[in-house]
Design an enzyme around this catalytic site. Structure first.
Site, mmCIF file in Angstrom:
data_model
loop_
_atom_site.group_PDB
_atom_site.id
_atom_site.type_symbol
_atom_site.label_atom_id
_atom_site.label_comp_id
_atom_site.label_asym_id
_atom_site.label_seq_id
_atom_site.Cartn_x
_atom_site.Cartn_y
_atom_site.Cartn_z
ATOM 1 C CD GLU A 59 -0.017 -4.693 1.702
ATOM 2 O OE1 GLU A 59 0.339 -5.431 1.825
ATOM 3 O OE2 GLU A 59 0.593 -3.149 1.977
ATOM 4 C CG HIS B 1 3.065 -1.390 4.430
ATOM 5 N ND1 HIS B 1 2.374 -2.652 4.190
ATOM 6 C CD2 HIS B 1 3.370 -1.482 5.764
ATOM 7 C CE1 HIS B 1 2.390 -3.193 5.603
ATOM 8 N NE2 HIS B 1 2.869 -2.487 6.401
ATOM 9 C CG HIS C 287 -2.266 0.636 0.801
ATOM 10 N ND1 HIS C 287 -3.473 0.362 1.544
ATOM 11 C CD2 HIS C 287 -2.727 1.182 -0.302
ATOM 12 C CE1 HIS C 287 -4.466 1.291 1.118
ATOM 13 N NE2 HIS C 287 -3.971 1.596 -0.042
ATOM 14 C CG ASP D 169 -6.044 -0.304 4.749
ATOM 15 O OD1 ASP D 169 -5.849 -1.194 5.609
ATOM 16 O OD2 ASP D 169 -5.041 0.011 4.153
ATOM 17 C CG HIS E 195 -3.916 -1.587 9.034
ATOM 18 N ND1 HIS E 195 -3.949 -2.647 8.137
ATOM 19 C CD2 HIS E 195 -3.325 -2.218 10.275
ATOM 20 C CE1 HIS E 195 -3.780 -3.826 8.673
ATOM 21 N NE2 HIS E 195 -3.358 -3.556 9.750
ATOM 22 C CG ASP F 39 -2.149 2.190 5.590
ATOM 23 O OD1 ASP F 39 -1.759 1.568 6.821
ATOM 24 O OD2 ASP F 39 -2.653 1.477 4.577
ATOM 25 C CG ASP G 187 -4.918 -3.257 2.713
ATOM 26 O OD1 ASP G 187 -4.959 -4.471 2.385
ATOM 27 O OD2 ASP G 187 -3.919 -2.694 3.055
ATOM 28 C CG ASP H 275 -5.233 -5.085 5.653
ATOM 29 O OD1 ASP H 275 -6.223 -4.229 5.480
ATOM 30 O OD2 ASP H 275 -4.088 -4.609 5.773
#
Length: 350
Positions: free
Chosen positions: A298, A162, A122, A145, A147, A149, A253, A255
């Site tokens: 990712e 990332h 990412h 996401d 996260h 980031d 992302d 995830d």
């Protein structure tokens, strides 16, 4: 989470955008691979573009009415001498890769394509979003996401880039970001009001402070549980598009999904999006007619416990991409001028 008054001012117009932006461009999709992994420490994510293509991406896109152009994969150089800077790993390598990606994204969007960027980790969003912004400076960013980031080198627990791409973009963080080697080519270009996060559930302390201090609109998984994904998307569009229609950059992302659905990824976090929630996000973004660039990042085949886990993750990525480009859960239908008769003329005369 404070919704910044958005719930109280929702209007029906925020759910019914006209499609003049989408219809005014030559509707074609360009696919660009970015096989890059130096924004984090786990090998394998550089193979993400290949496994997503191998999961049937191009075949799926061929079912649509728009033209598809596969621009192949970018080639990135990994600098042998790239010492950490303030604990930031591989800054020059990551910076050079993003500079190259930025130019490629700018050129594709300038040529009239809707661009699909396949990562890679990412950290590539620095180049993808900045290249998009060079052509469409009024864009808005939807970041799906687990996260945020948005760490800076001073707040990052790992030093992995990332986990820091949004910090390079935000004007509000300009005085918090040092001059990192490799990134002199880019300057902050995005205001915090032009960003919405969806799916957060693993936010570092410094990131949480930034989210609150700048009044960034975000939805954690708890918010999604509480409000429902339909209301989350209504508030997202009201926040970003109620003032005016403008290009959307979707940075997704894998995830963001629960690890039971997307196990082959580097930083999985339990309690993520369901399949239906993730697909609904993509469908609603498509329905605005404003999607201009999408990142899918990712996917890491080296981290799947089995071939089936890798296939499930890559196929999920293809499903999200297809939904963002117009596939519906009724099926992606090509146009039909007329319905064929059930019987031929001879049978009808009999």
């Amino acid at each position: 989470m404070a919704l910044r008054g958005a719930l109280s001012r929702l209007s029906h117009s925020s759910r019914h955008f006209n499609h003049t932006y989408q219809q005014s461009r030559a509707h074609s999709v360009a696919v660009l691979g970015a096989p890059f992994s130096k924004g984090q420490k786990k090998r394998g994510v550089e193979h993400g573009p290949k496994v997503i293509r191998d999961a049937g991406l191009m075949e799926r896109l061929s079912n649509f009415d728009f033209s598809v152009h596969d621009f192949g994969d970018l080639n990135f150089q990994h600098l042998e001498e790239d010492e950490p800077y303030m604990d930031v790993k591989f800054p020059r390598t990551v910076g050079a890769a993003n500079k190259k990606l930025s130019a490629a994204v700018r050129n594709a969007v300038s040529a009239g394509h809707t661009l699909l960027m396949l990562g890679g980790d990412h950290s590539l969003a620095v180049g993808s979003v900045s290249g998009h912004a060079q052509h469409n400076p009024d864009l808005c960013l939807i970041w799906v996401d687990a996260h945020a980031d948005i760490n800076t080198p001073m707040t990052s627990p790992s030093g992995n880039l990332h986990g820091q791409p949004v910090a390079f973009m935000l004007k509000e963080l300009q005085d918090k970001m040092p001059d990192i080697p490799g990134f002199s080519w880019t300057k902050p270009f995005l205001s915090s009001r032009d960003l919405v996060y969806i799916g957060l559930r693993d936010v570092d302390p410094g990131e949480y402070q930034f989210l609150k201090s700048f009044g960034i609109q975000y939805f954690t998984m708890r918010d999604i549980d509480r409000l429902g994904i339909q209301r989350v998307m209504e508030v997202t569009f009201d926040h970003l598009l109620a003032r005016k229609q403008r290009p959307i950059h979707l940075s997704f992302d894998i995830d963001a999904f629960d690890p039971s659905l997307a196990p082959a990824t580097g930083t999985p976090v339990n309690g993520g999006l369901t399949y239906r929630e993730g697909i609904y996000i993509a469908e609603e973004i498509h329905n605005t007619g404003l999607l201009s660039v999408m990142d899918m990042v990712e996917v890491n085949p080296d981290l799947g416990a089995s071939p089936e886990a890798v296939e499930a993750t890559a196929t999920l990525a293809v499903d999200v991409i297809a939904s963002s480009l117009g596939q519906t859960r009724e099926g992606a239908h090509t146009s039909m001028d007329e319905i064929p008769p059930g019987k031929n003329d001879t049978e009808l005369r009999l």
